[in-house]
Write a protein that holds these residues in place. Structure first.
Motif, PDB file in Angstrom:
ATOM      1  N   TYR A  11      96.213   9.361 101.386  1.00  0.00           N
ATOM      2  CA  TYR A  11      95.482   9.134 102.629  1.00  0.00           C
ATOM      3  C   TYR A  11      95.373   7.635 102.894  1.00  0.00           C
ATOM      4  CZ  TYR A  11      91.798   9.303 106.170  1.00  0.00           C
ATOM      5  OH  TYR A  11      91.061   9.168 107.328  1.00  0.00           O
ATOM      6  N   PHE A  12      95.914   7.180 104.043  1.00  0.00           N
ATOM      7  CA  PHE A  12      95.798   5.792 104.473  1.00  0.00           C
ATOM      8  C   PHE A  12      94.673   5.737 105.505  1.00  0.00           C
ATOM      9  CE2 PHE A  12     100.074   6.336 102.992  1.00  0.00           C
ATOM     10  CZ  PHE A  12     100.424   5.136 102.375  1.00  0.00           C
ATOM     11  N   ASP A  13      93.663   4.947 105.250  1.00  0.00           N
ATOM     12  CA  ASP A  13      92.499   4.943 106.143  1.00  0.00           C
ATOM     13  C   ASP A  13      92.674   4.055 107.379  1.00  0.00           C
ATOM     14  OD1 ASP A  13      92.337   2.412 105.091  1.00  0.00           O
ATOM     15  OD2 ASP A  13      90.432   2.738 104.029  1.00  0.00           O
ATOM     16  N   ALA A  17      95.976  -1.324 103.021  1.00  0.00           N
ATOM     17  CA  ALA A  17      97.379  -0.951 102.847  1.00  0.00           C
ATOM     18  C   ALA A  17      97.575  -0.071 101.619  1.00  0.00           C
ATOM     19  CB  ALA A  17      98.246  -2.201 102.729  1.00  0.00           C
ATOM     20  N   VAL A  18      96.530   0.014 100.792  1.00  0.00           N
ATOM     21  CA  VAL A  18      96.608   0.824  99.571  1.00  0.00           C
ATOM     22  C   VAL A  18      96.087   2.228  99.883  1.00  0.00           C
ATOM     23  CG1 VAL A  18      95.874   1.062  97.180  1.00  0.00           C
ATOM     24  CG2 VAL A  18      96.251  -1.225  98.165  1.00  0.00           C
ATOM     25  N   PRO A  19      96.871   3.263  99.668  1.00  0.00           N
ATOM     26  CA  PRO A  19      96.429   4.616  99.995  1.00  0.00           C
ATOM     27  C   PRO A  19      95.508   5.189  98.915  1.00  0.00           C
ATOM     28  CG  PRO A  19      98.620   4.705  99.065  1.00  0.00           C
ATOM     29  CD  PRO A  19      98.270   3.243  99.176  1.00  0.00           C
ATOM     30  N   GLU A  20      94.761   6.174  99.326  1.00  0.00           N
ATOM     31  CA  GLU A  20      93.944   6.928  98.377  1.00  0.00           C
ATOM     32  C   GLU A  20      94.775   8.094  97.864  1.00  0.00           C
ATOM     33  OE1 GLU A  20      89.859   7.837  99.709  1.00  0.00           O
ATOM     34  OE2 GLU A  20      90.359   6.666 101.493  1.00  0.00           O
ATOM     35  N   GLU A  21      94.946   8.162  96.557  1.00  0.00           N
ATOM     36  CA  GLU A  21      95.693   9.251  95.957  1.00  0.00           C
ATOM     37  C   GLU A  21      94.740  10.440  95.754  1.00  0.00           C
ATOM     38  OE1 GLU A  21      98.879   9.103  95.378  1.00  0.00           O
ATOM     39  OE2 GLU A  21      99.239   6.945  95.617  1.00  0.00           O
ATOM     40  N   GLY A  22      95.176  11.628  96.142  1.00  0.00           N
ATOM     41  CA  GLY A  22      94.310  12.786  95.980  1.00  0.00           C
ATOM     42  C   GLY A  22      95.047  14.077  96.250  1.00  0.00           C
ATOM     43  N   THR A  23      94.310  15.086  96.638  1.00  0.00           N
ATOM     44  CA  THR A  23      94.898  16.385  96.939  1.00  0.00           C
ATOM     45  C   THR A  23      94.305  16.910  98.246  1.00  0.00           C
ATOM     46  OG1 THR A  23      93.187  17.548  95.677  1.00  0.00           O
ATOM     47  CG2 THR A  23      95.232  16.963  94.499  1.00  0.00           C
ATOM     48  N   GLN A  29      92.987  26.529 109.544  1.00  0.00           N
ATOM     49  CA  GLN A  29      93.342  25.319 110.276  1.00  0.00           C
ATOM     50  C   GLN A  29      92.547  24.115 109.801  1.00  0.00           C
ATOM     51  OE1 GLN A  29      93.234  25.855 114.502  1.00  0.00           O
ATOM     52  NE2 GLN A  29      94.666  27.553 114.493  1.00  0.00           N
ATOM     53  N   VAL A  30      91.996  24.217 108.598  1.00  0.00           N
ATOM     54  CA  VAL A  30      91.201  23.120 108.040  1.00  0.00           C
ATOM     55  C   VAL A  30      91.928  22.510 106.853  1.00  0.00           C
ATOM     56  CG1 VAL A  30      89.010  22.482 106.974  1.00  0.00           C
ATOM     57  CG2 VAL A  30      89.051  24.203 108.793  1.00  0.00           C
ATOM     58  N   ILE A  31      91.932  21.168 106.822  1.00  0.00           N
ATOM     59  CA  ILE A  31      92.539  20.433 105.719  1.00  0.00           C
ATOM     60  C   ILE A  31      91.441  19.617 105.039  1.00  0.00           C
ATOM     61  CG2 ILE A  31      94.219  18.659 105.070  1.00  0.00           C
ATOM     62  CD1 ILE A  31      95.896  19.455 107.459  1.00  0.00           C
ATOM     63  N   ASP A  32      91.207  19.893 103.778  1.00  0.00           N
ATOM     64  CA  ASP A  32      90.213  19.148 102.989  1.00  0.00           C
ATOM     65  C   ASP A  32      90.942  18.183 102.071  1.00  0.00           C
ATOM     66  OD1 ASP A  32      87.895  20.316 104.004  1.00  0.00           O
ATOM     67  OD2 ASP A  32      88.057  22.030 102.654  1.00  0.00           O
ATOM     68  N   PHE A  33      90.734  16.888 102.299  1.00  0.00           N
ATOM     69  CA  PHE A  33      91.316  15.875 101.413  1.00  0.00           C
ATOM     70  C   PHE A  33      90.231  15.377 100.474  1.00  0.00           C
ATOM     71  CE2 PHE A  33      91.844  11.433 100.261  1.00  0.00           C
ATOM     72  CZ  PHE A  33      93.107  11.458  99.686  1.00  0.00           C
ATOM     73  N   SER A  34      90.576  15.270  99.222  1.00  0.00           N
ATOM     74  CA  SER A  34      89.613  14.749  98.245  1.00  0.00           C
ATOM     75  C   SER A  34      90.313  13.854  97.239  1.00  0.00           C
ATOM     76  CB  SER A  34      88.915  15.907  97.510  1.00  0.00           C
ATOM     77  OG  SER A  34      89.847  16.717  96.825  1.00  0.00           O
ATOM     78  N   SER A  35      89.642  12.767  96.932  1.00  0.00           N
ATOM     79  CA  SER A  35      90.158  11.839  95.923  1.00  0.00           C
ATOM     80  C   SER A  35      89.017  11.541  94.952  1.00  0.00           C
ATOM     81  CB  SER A  35      90.653  10.549  96.586  1.00  0.00           C
ATOM     82  OG  SER A  35      89.571   9.849  97.170  1.00  0.00           O
ATOM     83  N   ASP A  37      87.201   9.006  94.903  1.00  0.00           N
ATOM     84  CA  ASP A  37      86.104   8.268  95.542  1.00  0.00           C
ATOM     85  C   ASP A  37      85.603   8.901  96.840  1.00  0.00           C
ATOM     86  OD1 ASP A  37      86.259   6.260  93.556  1.00  0.00           O
ATOM     87  OD2 ASP A  37      87.941   5.338  94.633  1.00  0.00           O
ATOM     88  N   THR A  38      86.493   9.552  97.602  1.00  0.00           N
ATOM     89  CA  THR A  38      86.105  10.045  98.925  1.00  0.00           C
ATOM     90  C   THR A  38      86.554  11.480  99.147  1.00  0.00           C
ATOM     91  OG1 THR A  38      88.156   9.256  99.932  1.00  0.00           O
ATOM     92  CG2 THR A  38      86.265   7.734  99.939  1.00  0.00           C
TER      93      THR A  38
END
Length: 398
Positions: A11-13, A17-23, A29-35, A37-38
């Motif tokens: 995820y690039f906020d 320039a550094v992305p958050e690595e996660g799943t 129709q919902v996408i839950d991103f979690s890393s 930290d966030t």
């Protein structure tokens, strides 16, 4: 479509320039991103762009006016990426009728979409160029004169004229017969010393005949036919219509691919075209229109209409002979052959004598009664016209 499926993601906020690595966990129709930290809870409909990548897909959130739009990259198989794209398209289609139309096109088979695009572009292009034809009607004839005069200065500086009293008399009388009454153009003919059997006209009515055309002509009717053809180009404003089409094409390309084509800006391109298109070959449609119009001019004066056809037939025969000679071993006259070939090539590039055009000319001539073979000048003066530039002193006639 997706029932609690999990994928590796980044995820690039839009700030760092550094992305958050996660799943991501996709359910409905919902996408839950979690890393570490966030965590972000996003809806598929929130994303404004969707792109397939070699590792999966990339989704771009709605553009932000202050910072770059956040981007979510999902690493998955091609099949899952396609399924997610289909889900995204369906959500977009449900937003409005315009979205439904646009994203339905996106779902189409690429081949079908390509064919449809070509058809649409062709139709739009047809009406676009038809519209450009109408633009010429709003351009005053004085512009034709101004453009022609600017090119004439270059032509007069490049070529040496060898007009004589005989050529002046011949073309003056011919112009009186051919130029339609009430014409807004003023015509004048100049003879250029050259072996090339060619003739061309500028938009201001200045017509140039190369002496080779006069020297080789078999009759006055041939030259009169060519002259009528050149007059028709001016009367039908082919120079200006060519210029408007060329400028319109340049503008259309600029609008489609950007204002510049390399280092060629639209206005620069238009200016360059303006100085060259006035003396280059016309389209097949313009040549056909000039043929038809020239025949009308000759018929209206009861002049023979066969001269132009005879001239083109002779040019075709000479072209065939020179092409055949190219296949034979060269001799001492090889350089002369090259000059003749180039002369014919130059002529036919500006006056393409296609088979279709020749057939059309024959039909036009045969469809009406033949005009009388009337001499514009006496045989003596005509002989002097034909010898122009060969012996300048003797060709001057009183």
């Amino acid at each position: 479509m997706f029932q609690n499926q999990t994928f590796t993601s980044r995820y690039f906020d839009g700030v760092s320039a550094v992305p958050e690595e996660g799943t991501v966990l996709i359910h409905g129709q919902v996408i839950d991103f979690s890393s570490a930290d966030t965590a972000h809870k996003l809806s598929v409909s929130q994303f404004s762009e969707f792109t397939l990548t070699h590792k999966g897909c990339k989704l771009v959130l709605r553009p932000d006016e202050v910072k770059e739009s956040p981007v979510l990259e999902i690493i998955c198989s091609k099949e899952d990426a396609k399924k997610l794209e289909s889900l995204w398209i369906q959500t977009k289609k449900s937003q409005s009728h315009a979205h439904a139309f646009f994203y339905s096109i996106r779902e189409m088979n690429p081949l079908v979409l390509g064919i449809l695009s070509i058809l649409i572009v062709s139709v739009i292009g047809f009406f676009y160029f038809k519209g450009l034809e109408l633009v010429t009607n709003f351009i005053p004839v004085s512009m034709d004169k101004s453009l022609g005069e600017s090119v004439q200065m270059k032509m007069d500086a490049q070529f040496q004229e060898c007009n004589t009293k005989a050529t002046d008399r011949f073309f003056t009388e011919a112009l009186k017969k051919i130029v339609p009454k009430g014409s807004p153009h003023q015509f004048k003919v100049s003879v250029i010393g050259s072996t090339i059997p060619n003739a061309f006209t500028l938009s201001n009515g200045k017509i140039y005949f190369f002496s080779g055309l006069l020297n080789d002509a078999e009759s006055q009717e041939e030259v009169i036919g060519v002259l009528a053809h050149e007059i028709a180009h001016v009367e039908k404003r082919h120079h200006m219509r060519n210029l408007v089409k060329a400028g319109g094409t340049s503008l259309a390309i600029s609008l489609l691919v950007g204002p510049g084509l390399g280092n060629m800006e639209f206005l620069e391109t238009f200016t360059e075209l303006g100085s060259t298109i006035l003396v280059l070959k016309f389209s097949r449609d313009f040549e056909t229109e000039a043929d038809i119009t020239s025949i009308e001019y000759l018929k209206s004066q009861n002049l023979s209409t066969s001269g132009l056809l005879t001239f083109f037939q002779r040019m075709q025969e000479l072209e065939k002979e020179t092409l055949e000679s190219e296949d034979k071993p060269q001799d001492a006259n090889a350089k002369n052959d090259e000059v003749v070939t180039k002369s014919l090539t130059d002529f036919l590039s500006t006056h393409p004598a296609t088979e279709e055009r020749m057939k059309a000319l024959k039909t036009l001539i045969q469809s009406d009664k033949k005009g009388s073979v009337r001499k514009i000048v006496s045989d003596k003066t005509w002989k002097e016209v034909q010898s122009v530039c060969l012996d300048f002193k003797n060709s001057d006639s009183k």
